[in-house]
Design a protein around this motif. Structure first.
Motif, PDB file in Angstrom:
ATOM      1  N   VAL A 129     -72.891 -14.675-136.908  1.00  0.00           N
ATOM      2  CA  VAL A 129     -71.513 -14.769-136.296  1.00  0.00           C
ATOM      3  C   VAL A 129     -71.043 -13.440-136.169  1.00  0.00           C
ATOM      4  CG1 VAL A 129     -69.249 -15.543-137.182  1.00  0.00           C
ATOM      5  CG2 VAL A 129     -71.029 -16.829-137.690  1.00  0.00           C
ATOM      6  N   SER A 130     -71.265 -12.407-136.770  1.00  0.00           N
ATOM      7  CA  SER A 130     -70.646 -11.292-136.394  1.00  0.00           C
ATOM      8  C   SER A 130     -71.276 -10.841-134.935  1.00  0.00           C
ATOM      9  CB  SER A 130     -70.873 -10.443-137.574  1.00  0.00           C
ATOM     10  OG  SER A 130     -70.440  -8.932-137.345  1.00  0.00           O
ATOM     11  N   TRP A 131     -72.287 -10.848-134.932  1.00  0.00           N
ATOM     12  CA  TRP A 131     -73.320 -10.168-133.585  1.00  0.00           C
ATOM     13  C   TRP A 131     -72.626 -11.115-132.558  1.00  0.00           C
ATOM     14  CZ3 TRP A 131     -76.256 -13.102-130.419  1.00  0.00           C
ATOM     15  CH2 TRP A 131     -76.929 -12.488-129.413  1.00  0.00           C
ATOM     16  N   ALA A 132     -72.468 -12.303-132.611  1.00  0.00           N
ATOM     17  CA  ALA A 132     -72.060 -13.102-131.640  1.00  0.00           C
ATOM     18  C   ALA A 132     -70.451 -12.769-131.221  1.00  0.00           C
ATOM     19  CB  ALA A 132     -72.058 -14.636-131.961  1.00  0.00           C
ATOM     20  N   LYS A 133     -69.846 -12.591-132.046  1.00  0.00           N
ATOM     21  CA  LYS A 133     -68.495 -12.035-131.591  1.00  0.00           C
ATOM     22  C   LYS A 133     -68.220 -10.774-130.990  1.00  0.00           C
ATOM     23  CE  LYS A 133     -65.970 -14.850-135.291  1.00  0.00           C
ATOM     24  NZ  LYS A 133     -64.897 -14.816-136.435  1.00  0.00           N
ATOM     25  N   GLN A 134     -68.978  -9.897-131.697  1.00  0.00           N
ATOM     26  CA  GLN A 134     -69.159  -8.517-131.097  1.00  0.00           C
ATOM     27  C   GLN A 134     -69.589  -8.618-129.632  1.00  0.00           C
ATOM     28  OE1 GLN A 134     -71.543  -6.213-133.745  1.00  0.00           O
ATOM     29  NE2 GLN A 134     -70.167  -6.265-135.342  1.00  0.00           N
ATOM     30  N   ASN A 135     -70.450  -9.458-129.106  1.00  0.00           N
ATOM     31  CA  ASN A 135     -71.098  -9.607-127.801  1.00  0.00           C
ATOM     32  C   ASN A 135     -70.315 -10.455-126.969  1.00  0.00           C
ATOM     33  OD1 ASN A 135     -73.917  -8.105-127.615  1.00  0.00           O
ATOM     34  ND2 ASN A 135     -73.578  -8.812-129.696  1.00  0.00           N
ATOM     35  N   LEU A 136     -69.912 -11.685-127.424  1.00  0.00           N
ATOM     36  CA  LEU A 136     -69.204 -12.677-126.677  1.00  0.00           C
ATOM     37  C   LEU A 136     -67.949 -12.075-125.955  1.00  0.00           C
ATOM     38  CD1 LEU A 136     -69.504 -15.448-125.199  1.00  0.00           C
ATOM     39  CD2 LEU A 136     -68.616 -16.361-127.475  1.00  0.00           C
ATOM     40  N   GLU A 137     -67.159 -11.500-127.108  1.00  0.00           N
ATOM     41  CA  GLU A 137     -65.714 -11.338-126.704  1.00  0.00           C
ATOM     42  C   GLU A 137     -65.473 -10.255-125.592  1.00  0.00           C
ATOM     43  OE1 GLU A 137     -63.863 -10.245-130.372  1.00  0.00           O
ATOM     44  OE2 GLU A 137     -63.836 -12.553-131.139  1.00  0.00           O
ATOM     45  N   PRO A 138     -66.172  -9.235-125.674  1.00  0.00           N
ATOM     46  CA  PRO A 138     -65.971  -8.311-124.531  1.00  0.00           C
ATOM     47  C   PRO A 138     -66.897  -8.791-123.316  1.00  0.00           C
ATOM     48  CG  PRO A 138     -67.485  -7.519-126.155  1.00  0.00           C
ATOM     49  CD  PRO A 138     -66.801  -8.575-126.836  1.00  0.00           C
ATOM     50  N   LEU A 139     -67.836  -9.679-123.330  1.00  0.00           N
ATOM     51  CA  LEU A 139     -68.490 -10.176-122.302  1.00  0.00           C
ATOM     52  C   LEU A 139     -67.631 -11.022-121.493  1.00  0.00           C
ATOM     53  CD1 LEU A 139     -71.095 -10.535-120.421  1.00  0.00           C
ATOM     54  CD2 LEU A 139     -71.716 -12.223-122.135  1.00  0.00           C
ATOM     55  N   THR A 140     -67.024 -11.981-122.189  1.00  0.00           N
ATOM     56  CA  THR A 140     -66.043 -12.917-121.548  1.00  0.00           C
ATOM     57  C   THR A 140     -64.885 -12.313-120.950  1.00  0.00           C
ATOM     58  OG1 THR A 140     -66.716 -14.489-123.323  1.00  0.00           O
ATOM     59  CG2 THR A 140     -64.874 -14.876-121.994  1.00  0.00           C
ATOM     60  N   LYS A 141     -64.305 -11.254-121.600  1.00  0.00           N
ATOM     61  CA  LYS A 141     -63.112 -10.741-121.023  1.00  0.00           C
ATOM     62  C   LYS A 141     -63.523  -9.777-119.857  1.00  0.00           C
ATOM     63  CE  LYS A 141     -59.206  -7.749-122.489  1.00  0.00           C
ATOM     64  NZ  LYS A 141     -59.295  -7.039-120.918  1.00  0.00           N
ATOM     65  N   LYS A 142     -64.530  -9.219-119.777  1.00  0.00           N
ATOM     66  CA  LYS A 142     -64.984  -8.596-118.658  1.00  0.00           C
ATOM     67  C   LYS A 142     -65.071  -9.330-117.324  1.00  0.00           C
ATOM     68  CE  LYS A 142     -68.887  -5.426-116.738  1.00  0.00           C
ATOM     69  NZ  LYS A 142     -70.110  -5.075-117.078  1.00  0.00           N
ATOM     70  N   ILE A 143     -65.854 -10.426-117.587  1.00  0.00           N
ATOM     71  CA  ILE A 143     -65.909 -11.204-116.523  1.00  0.00           C
ATOM     72  C   ILE A 143     -64.766 -11.903-116.179  1.00  0.00           C
ATOM     73  CG2 ILE A 143     -67.457 -13.279-115.686  1.00  0.00           C
ATOM     74  CD1 ILE A 143     -69.754 -12.451-117.328  1.00  0.00           C
ATOM     75  N   ALA A 144     -64.042 -12.424-117.123  1.00  0.00           N
ATOM     76  CA  ALA A 144     -62.927 -13.204-116.639  1.00  0.00           C
ATOM     77  C   ALA A 144     -61.811 -12.230-116.206  1.00  0.00           C
ATOM     78  CB  ALA A 144     -62.423 -13.819-118.033  1.00  0.00           C
ATOM     79  N   ASP A 145     -61.894 -11.007-116.208  1.00  0.00           N
ATOM     80  CA  ASP A 145     -60.873  -9.898-115.677  1.00  0.00           C
ATOM     81  C   ASP A 145     -61.308  -9.885-114.253  1.00  0.00           C
ATOM     82  OD1 ASP A 145     -59.571  -9.855-117.998  1.00  0.00           O
ATOM     83  OD2 ASP A 145     -60.156  -7.983-118.521  1.00  0.00           O
ATOM     84  N   GLU A 146     -62.475  -9.919-113.823  1.00  0.00           N
ATOM     85  CA  GLU A 146     -62.914  -9.907-112.450  1.00  0.00           C
ATOM     86  C   GLU A 146     -62.320 -10.792-111.501  1.00  0.00           C
ATOM     87  OE1 GLU A 146     -67.246  -9.722-112.419  1.00  0.00           O
ATOM     88  OE2 GLU A 146     -67.422  -7.692-113.603  1.00  0.00           O
ATOM     89  N   TYR A 147     -62.128 -12.180-112.342  1.00  0.00           N
ATOM     90  CA  TYR A 147     -61.819 -13.115-111.539  1.00  0.00           C
ATOM     91  C   TYR A 147     -60.261 -13.558-111.661  1.00  0.00           C
ATOM     92  CZ  TYR A 147     -66.694 -14.004-110.685  1.00  0.00           C
ATOM     93  OH  TYR A 147     -68.008 -13.560-110.305  1.00  0.00           O
ATOM     94  N   GLY A 148     -59.418 -12.854-112.650  1.00  0.00           N
ATOM     95  CA  GLY A 148     -58.132 -12.844-112.836  1.00  0.00           C
ATOM     96  C   GLY A 148     -57.917 -14.319-113.489  1.00  0.00           C
ATOM     97  N   VAL A 149     -58.684 -14.821-114.420  1.00  0.00           N
ATOM     98  CA  VAL A 149     -58.298 -16.133-115.087  1.00  0.00           C
ATOM     99  C   VAL A 149     -58.172 -15.788-116.715  1.00  0.00           C
ATOM    100  CG1 VAL A 149     -59.903 -17.362-113.794  1.00  0.00           C
ATOM    101  CG2 VAL A 149     -61.034 -16.568-115.730  1.00  0.00           C
ATOM    102  N   ALA A 150     -57.260 -16.555-117.175  1.00  0.00           N
ATOM    103  CA  ALA A 150     -57.068 -16.589-118.865  1.00  0.00           C
ATOM    104  C   ALA A 150     -58.418 -17.056-119.570  1.00  0.00           C
ATOM    105  CB  ALA A 150     -55.995 -17.263-119.152  1.00  0.00           C
ATOM    106  N   CYS A 151     -58.638 -16.360-120.517  1.00  0.00           N
ATOM    107  CA  CYS A 151     -60.032 -16.812-121.207  1.00  0.00           C
ATOM    108  C   CYS A 151     -59.901 -16.595-122.790  1.00  0.00           C
ATOM    109  CB  CYS A 151     -61.213 -16.001-120.670  1.00  0.00           C
ATOM    110  SG  CYS A 151     -61.399 -14.218-121.201  1.00  0.00           S
ATOM    111  N   SER A 152     -60.517 -17.183-123.433  1.00  0.00           N
ATOM    112  CA  SER A 152     -60.777 -16.925-124.923  1.00  0.00           C
ATOM    113  C   SER A 152     -62.374 -17.107-125.280  1.00  0.00           C
ATOM    114  CB  SER A 152     -60.017 -18.329-125.821  1.00  0.00           C
ATOM    115  OG  SER A 152     -60.449 -19.531-125.330  1.00  0.00           O
ATOM    116  N   ALA A 153     -62.683 -16.424-126.263  1.00  0.00           N
ATOM    117  CA  ALA A 153     -64.147 -16.503-126.674  1.00  0.00           C
ATOM    118  C   ALA A 153     -64.104 -17.090-128.153  1.00  0.00           C
ATOM    119  CB  ALA A 153     -64.701 -15.167-126.747  1.00  0.00           C
ATOM    120  N   VAL A 154     -64.815 -17.963-128.321  1.00  0.00           N
ATOM    121  CA  VAL A 154     -64.887 -18.599-129.606  1.00  0.00           C
ATOM    122  C   VAL A 154     -66.349 -18.857-130.241  1.00  0.00           C
ATOM    123  CG1 VAL A 154     -64.539 -20.875-130.766  1.00  0.00           C
ATOM    124  CG2 VAL A 154     -62.917 -20.378-128.855  1.00  0.00           C
TER     125      VAL A 154
END
Length: 285
Positions: free
Chosen positions: A50-75
């Motif tokens: 769980v800890s590993w997934a959060k550390q990887n999913l949150e920054p990856l999701t934010k990086k890609i979502a920011d490129e397209y200008g969409v609101a996002c959440s990582a769960v």
């Protein structure tokens, strides 16, 4: 409404996440990236995962979502992956479920049905998008499988919603029932020929009506193309996808609720097992 993408933190889920962001931007909807950790894992290992997934999913999701200008959440959720995905996909707020292409798609027959993604799709009611390749642009050439039922209209509507500027290729595949009679002499040959003319006119008329309805849904007339070909539906769809360089093929399955039998016994199963491009499956009823 929310676009939900299943993220297993592999390269294929990065492709799915990027496509989901493009689609969410088109739909003007937020995005949720969901990673499920199996709750039956050993407690200590589960917590590490769980800890590993959060550390990887949150920054990856934010990086890609920011490129397209969409609101996002990582769960990162803990549960049984298939059941958790189904529950989230069946949430009334979920407009689309997005997966990455599965391992073994090129080598294993009926591989998709055996995967967590395939089982989740079978049990869910939301439209499901299988992402085949890394997206470098919005959808430009969309092939829609047509059988002239209400499902066909639902498929066209979904295609136009996700790819409003794309060329839409309406494809109807049929078995040619008159080939065996075409060599018959005399009257039998004439009867077969007349029946074929009537059949061809019926299909052409139905396709024209469907194209007109598509324009009423917002399709650009110059972007609509009608294709009527003899052959098995999955083979015809693959040929057309190759011919027009399609980046998305859309199919509507019949049934309601958990429609695994309808899916895995259909043309959709073949295309999901070995996708020629991205595949969108919708369940209108």
């Amino acid at each position: 409404m929310t676009v939900l993408v299943a993220a297993d933190l592999s390269a294929r889920s990065e492709y799915a996440l990027a496509r989901a962001c493009r689609v969410a931007h088109t739909l003007q909807q937020p995005l949720e990236a969901l990673h499920v950790v199996d709750k039956d894992l050993n407690h200590a290992f589960r917590q590490q995962t769980v800890s590993w997934a959060k550390q990887n999913l949150e920054p990856l999701t934010k990086k890609i979502a920011d490129e397209y200008g969409v609101a996002c959440s990582a769960v990162v959720a803990q549960g049984r992956p298939r059941q958790t995905l189904i529950e989230r996909a069946n949430d009334p707020k979920t407009s689309l479920l997005v997966f990455g292409v599965h391992d073994g798609a090129k080598d294993e027959p009926r591989a998709f049905a055996k995967t967590t993604a395939g089982q989740a799709l079978a049990g869910s009611i939301a439209p499901a998008l299988l992402v085949h390749e890394k997206p470098d642009q919005d959808y430009r050439n969309v092939v829609v499988g047509i059988d002239f039922t209400l499902s066909s209209r639902a498929a066209i509507r979904q295609a136009l919603t996700m790819a409003p500027e794309a060329k839409i290729h309406l494809v109807h595949a049929y078995h040619a029932p008159f080939i065996g009679l075409s060599a018959s002499p005399g009257l039998a040959e004439e009867i077969a020929y007349q029946h074929k003319l009537q059949f061809d006119k019926f299909v052409a008329d139905e396709m024209a009506i469907l194209a007109e309805q598509a324009e009423g849904m917002g399709a650009i007339a110059d972007n609509l193309h009608r294709v009527i070909e003899a052959g098995a539906p999955d083979q015809v769809l693959r040929r057309v996808c190759d011919r027009v360089n399609a980046d998305l093929v859309v199919l509507a399955t019949h049934g309601r609720g958990a429609v695994s039998r309808a899916i895995w016994g259909s043309v959709a199963a073949s295309l999901l097992d070995k996708p020629p491009c991205d595949v969108l499956v919708i369940k209108p009823f």
